[in-house]
Design a protein around this motif. Structure first.
Motif, PDB file in Angstrom:
ATOM      1  N   GLN A  39       0.825  -1.216   0.000  1.00 44.66           N
ATOM      2  CA  GLN A  39       0.000   0.000   0.000  1.00 44.66           C
ATOM      3  C   GLN A  39       0.856   1.263   0.000  1.00 44.66           C
ATOM      4  OE1 GLN A  39      -2.689  -0.574   3.336  1.00 44.66           O
ATOM      5  NE2 GLN A  39      -4.104  -1.734   2.078  1.00 44.66           N
ATOM      6  N   THR A  40       1.898   1.248  -0.827  1.00 46.94           N
ATOM      7  CA  THR A  40       2.765   2.404  -0.991  1.00 46.94           C
ATOM      8  C   THR A  40       2.920   2.684  -2.479  1.00 46.94           C
ATOM      9  OG1 THR A  40       4.817   1.121  -1.132  1.00 46.94           O
ATOM     10  CG2 THR A  40       4.048   1.727   1.086  1.00 46.94           C
ATOM     11  N   TYR A  41       3.686   3.712  -2.806  1.00 49.52           N
ATOM     12  CA  TYR A  41       3.941   4.031  -4.204  1.00 49.52           C
ATOM     13  C   TYR A  41       4.830   3.003  -4.885  1.00 49.52           C
ATOM     14  CZ  TYR A  41       1.943   8.718  -3.560  1.00 49.52           C
ATOM     15  OH  TYR A  41       1.089   9.770  -3.330  1.00 49.52           O
ATOM     16  N   ARG A  42       5.340   2.050  -4.156  1.00 49.43           N
ATOM     17  CA  ARG A  42       6.190   1.027  -4.766  1.00 49.43           C
ATOM     18  C   ARG A  42       5.446   0.280  -5.868  1.00 49.43           C
ATOM     19  NH1 ARG A  42       7.443   2.051   0.300  1.00 49.43           N
ATOM     20  NH2 ARG A  42       9.603   1.926   1.066  1.00 49.43           N
ATOM     21  N   ASN A  43       4.157   0.065  -5.666  1.00 50.33           N
ATOM     22  CA  ASN A  43       3.373  -0.641  -6.686  1.00 50.33           C
ATOM     23  C   ASN A  43       2.063   0.075  -7.030  1.00 50.33           C
ATOM     24  OD1 ASN A  43       2.041  -1.326  -4.210  1.00 50.33           O
ATOM     25  ND2 ASN A  43       1.134  -3.110  -5.218  1.00 50.33           N
ATOM     26  N   ARG A  44       1.995   1.364  -6.753  1.00 47.43           N
ATOM     27  CA  ARG A  44       0.764   2.082  -7.069  1.00 47.43           C
ATOM     28  C   ARG A  44       1.067   3.528  -7.440  1.00 47.43           C
ATOM     29  NH1 ARG A  44      -3.126   3.222  -2.023  1.00 47.43           N
ATOM     30  NH2 ARG A  44      -3.915   4.806  -3.434  1.00 47.43           N
ATOM     31  N   CYS A  45       0.117   4.125  -8.153  1.00 49.02           N
ATOM     32  CA  CYS A  45       0.189   5.557  -8.449  1.00 49.02           C
ATOM     33  C   CYS A  45      -1.222   6.111  -8.388  1.00 49.02           C
ATOM     34  CB  CYS A  45       0.827   5.811  -9.808  1.00 49.02           C
ATOM     35  SG  CYS A  45      -0.172   5.290 -11.225  1.00 49.02           S
ATOM     36  N   ASN A  46      -1.321   7.419  -8.266  1.00 47.20           N
ATOM     37  CA  ASN A  46      -2.618   8.084  -8.236  1.00 47.20           C
ATOM     38  C   ASN A  46      -2.762   8.990  -9.449  1.00 47.20           C
ATOM     39  OD1 ASN A  46      -3.408   6.952  -5.781  1.00 47.20           O
ATOM     40  ND2 ASN A  46      -2.524   8.620  -4.571  1.00 47.20           N
ATOM     41  N   ILE A  47      -3.819   8.776 -10.223  1.00 46.08           N
ATOM     42  CA  ILE A  47      -4.129   9.648 -11.343  1.00 46.08           C
ATOM     43  C   ILE A  47      -5.436  10.379 -11.036  1.00 46.08           C
ATOM     44  CG2 ILE A  47      -2.869   8.179 -12.971  1.00 46.08           C
ATOM     45  CD1 ILE A  47      -5.584   7.166 -13.996  1.00 46.08           C
ATOM     46  N   TYR A  48      -5.844  11.280 -11.936  1.00 42.55           N
ATOM     47  CA  TYR A  48      -7.026  12.108 -11.696  1.00 42.55           C
ATOM     48  C   TYR A  48      -8.102  11.732 -12.703  1.00 42.55           C
ATOM     49  CZ  TYR A  48      -9.349  16.494 -10.213  1.00 42.55           C
ATOM     50  OH  TYR A  48     -10.217  17.429  -9.691  1.00 42.55           O
ATOM     51  N   GLY A  49      -9.121  10.987 -12.217  1.00 41.26           N
ATOM     52  CA  GLY A  49     -10.199  10.556 -13.077  1.00 41.26           C
ATOM     53  C   GLY A  49     -11.432  11.427 -12.938  1.00 41.26           C
ATOM     54  N   ALA A  50     -12.467  11.069 -13.651  1.00 44.53           N
ATOM     55  CA  ALA A  50     -13.697  11.860 -13.669  1.00 44.53           C
ATOM     56  C   ALA A  50     -14.363  11.938 -12.306  1.00 44.53           C
ATOM     57  CB  ALA A  50     -14.671  11.264 -14.686  1.00 44.53           C
ATOM     58  N   PRO A 161       1.499   7.521  -0.154  1.00 41.63           N
ATOM     59  CA  PRO A 161       0.150   7.891  -0.630  1.00 41.63           C
ATOM     60  C   PRO A 161      -0.832   8.238   0.483  1.00 41.63           C
ATOM     61  CG  PRO A 161       0.548   5.532  -0.908  1.00 41.63           C
ATOM     62  CD  PRO A 161       1.858   6.150  -0.537  1.00 41.63           C
ATOM     63  N   LYS A 162      -0.584   7.750   1.689  1.00 39.44           N
ATOM     64  CA  LYS A 162      -1.476   8.052   2.800  1.00 39.44           C
ATOM     65  C   LYS A 162      -0.920   9.226   3.598  1.00 39.44           C
ATOM     66  CE  LYS A 162      -3.380   3.386   3.291  1.00 39.44           C
ATOM     67  NZ  LYS A 162      -3.625   2.247   4.215  1.00 39.44           N
ATOM     68  N   THR A 163      -1.694  10.289   3.661  1.00 43.67           N
ATOM     69  CA  THR A 163      -1.254  11.494   4.362  1.00 43.67           C
ATOM     70  C   THR A 163      -0.887  11.203   5.806  1.00 43.67           C
ATOM     71  OG1 THR A 163      -2.745  12.801   2.975  1.00 43.67           O
ATOM     72  CG2 THR A 163      -1.884  13.859   4.958  1.00 43.67           C
ATOM     73  N   SER A 164      -1.597  10.282   6.431  1.00 39.91           N
ATOM     74  CA  SER A 164      -1.348   9.956   7.835  1.00 39.91           C
ATOM     75  C   SER A 164       0.013   9.294   8.044  1.00 39.91           C
ATOM     76  CB  SER A 164      -2.448   9.031   8.369  1.00 39.91           C
ATOM     77  OG  SER A 164      -2.483   7.813   7.626  1.00 39.91           O
ATOM     78  N   LYS A 165       0.578   8.737   6.976  1.00 38.74           N
ATOM     79  CA  LYS A 165       1.858   8.045   7.089  1.00 38.74           C
ATOM     80  C   LYS A 165       3.014   8.809   6.450  1.00 38.74           C
ATOM     81  CE  LYS A 165       0.070   3.338   7.488  1.00 38.74           C
ATOM     82  NZ  LYS A 165       0.157   1.939   6.995  1.00 38.74           N
ATOM     83  N   HIS A 185     -13.619  18.861  -9.417  1.00 33.67           N
ATOM     84  CA  HIS A 185     -13.198  18.380  -8.095  1.00 33.67           C
ATOM     85  C   HIS A 185     -12.119  19.233  -7.435  1.00 33.67           C
ATOM     86  CE1 HIS A 185     -15.482  14.692  -8.678  1.00 33.67           C
ATOM     87  NE2 HIS A 185     -14.879  14.495  -9.836  1.00 33.67           N
ATOM     88  N   GLY A 186     -11.678  20.288  -8.107  1.00 28.98           N
ATOM     89  CA  GLY A 186     -10.620  21.107  -7.547  1.00 28.98           C
ATOM     90  C   GLY A 186      -9.234  20.547  -7.835  1.00 28.98           C
ATOM     91  N   PHE A 187      -8.224  21.278  -7.441  1.00 33.23           N
ATOM     92  CA  PHE A 187      -6.849  20.851  -7.692  1.00 33.23           C
ATOM     93  C   PHE A 187      -6.464  19.700  -6.776  1.00 33.23           C
ATOM     94  CE2 PHE A 187      -2.237  21.228  -6.881  1.00 33.23           C
ATOM     95  CZ  PHE A 187      -1.784  21.000  -8.176  1.00 33.23           C
ATOM     96  N   GLN A 188      -5.881  18.656  -7.371  1.00 32.21           N
ATOM     97  CA  GLN A 188      -5.423  17.487  -6.612  1.00 32.21           C
ATOM     98  C   GLN A 188      -3.898  17.489  -6.580  1.00 32.21           C
ATOM     99  OE1 GLN A 188      -7.573  15.520  -4.999  1.00 32.21           O
ATOM    100  NE2 GLN A 188      -9.280  16.704  -5.838  1.00 32.21           N
ATOM    101  N   GLU A 189      -3.340  17.495  -5.395  1.00 31.09           N
ATOM    102  CA  GLU A 189      -1.901  17.624  -5.219  1.00 31.09           C
ATOM    103  C   GLU A 189      -1.153  16.302  -5.390  1.00 31.09           C
ATOM    104  OE1 GLU A 189      -1.211  19.302  -1.388  1.00 31.09           O
ATOM    105  OE2 GLU A 189      -1.918  21.295  -1.954  1.00 31.09           O
ATOM    106  N   ASN A 190       0.077  16.431  -5.812  1.00 34.93           N
ATOM    107  CA  ASN A 190       1.062  15.347  -5.799  1.00 34.93           C
ATOM    108  C   ASN A 190       0.562  14.052  -6.428  1.00 34.93           C
ATOM    109  OD1 ASN A 190       3.702  14.556  -5.246  1.00 34.93           O
ATOM    110  ND2 ASN A 190       3.171  13.729  -3.235  1.00 34.93           N
ATOM    111  N   LEU A 191      -0.042  14.176  -7.593  1.00 33.17           N
ATOM    112  CA  LEU A 191      -0.461  12.986  -8.332  1.00 33.17           C
ATOM    113  C   LEU A 191       0.729  12.386  -9.068  1.00 33.17           C
ATOM    114  CD1 LEU A 191      -3.833  14.296  -9.782  1.00 33.17           C
ATOM    115  CD2 LEU A 191      -3.499  12.808  -7.800  1.00 33.17           C
TER     116      LEU A 191
END
Length: 215
Positions: A39-50, A161-165, A185-191
């Motif tokens: 559950q880290t960026y090692r195997n995931r990324c965040n994109i901005y969908g609809a 990816p988790k702000t808490s961590k 949805h507004g600006f999404q940071e650090n995608l």
């Protein structure tokens, strides 16, 4: 920046913050001897969908023991995640200014199969660096580097990816840029760096440089 060396984890289509480190530091070390973290960026990324932020995760082969080194993690193809990721990227960015210009550069990562996650991420990173037209000094660690080593600015767990961590990073300050679904949805940071490249194209490097804060 306290040091000239930085420590990073491997990352799948890494976030903008990560690429700022590749621009900022003279020497970059990517950790391969750590125990793999889920559950880290090692195997995931965040994109901005609809519908907002859309995480894309690579399934990995379950380890035979509780712990496995990052360098030994293998990609699973039990599900057709490549097709799903490709469709997700298309839906998210097909109307972005530079989608048609760059999309063909990424197609092979969703049609060809890689066995090793670390090598797969490296191939992606090499492609991105080529598009950004930069050649940072990047190498894999020869052994596990303990936390608290004063020779390195360590972002292995800070970029998360988790702000808490995630940890505090005073050298990163991101300004808003136009995103496809920003009005909704507004600006999404650090995608993912994908979001930056499809939206800003050739100006991506200048944006990364402007997001670096010298302390």
């Amino acid at each position: 920046m306290k040091n000239t060396k930085t420590l990073l984890a491997t990352s799948f289509f890494a976030p903008i913050q990560y690429y700022c480190k590749l621009v900022q530091y003279p020497e970059i070390f990517i950790e391969q001897w750590e125990n793999y973290s889920k559950q880290t960026y090692r195997n995931r990324c965040n994109i901005y969908g609809a519908n907002g932020v859309l995480p894309l995760s690579i399934p990995v082969v379950k380890a035979t023991s509780k712990k496995i080194l990052t360098k030994d993690v293998r990609i699973s193809y039990d599900t057709n995640w490549q097709k799903l990721h490709w469709k997700g990227i298309e839906a998210a960015y097909k109307s972005s200014p530079f989608y048609e210009y760059y999309i063909d550069d990424f197609e092979r990562f969703f049609t060809k199969k890689w066995d090793n996650l670390l090598e797969f991420n490296k191939e992606i990173q090499d492609e991105i660096l080529g598009l950004l037209e930069i050649e940072p000094n990047i190498q894999f660690t020869d052994d596990f580097i303990e936390f608290g080593n004063s020779e390195y600015d360590d972002y292995r767990n800070i970029i998360h990816p988790k702000t808490s961590k995630s940890g505090i990073d005073r050298t990163f300050n991101q300004e808003k840029y136009t995103q496809v679904f920003g009005d909704k949805h507004g600006f999404q940071e650090n995608l993912s760096i994908l979001d930056l490249i499809f939206n800003l194209g050739p100006d991506s490097l200048s944006y990364l440089e402007s997001s670096i804060v010298d302390l």
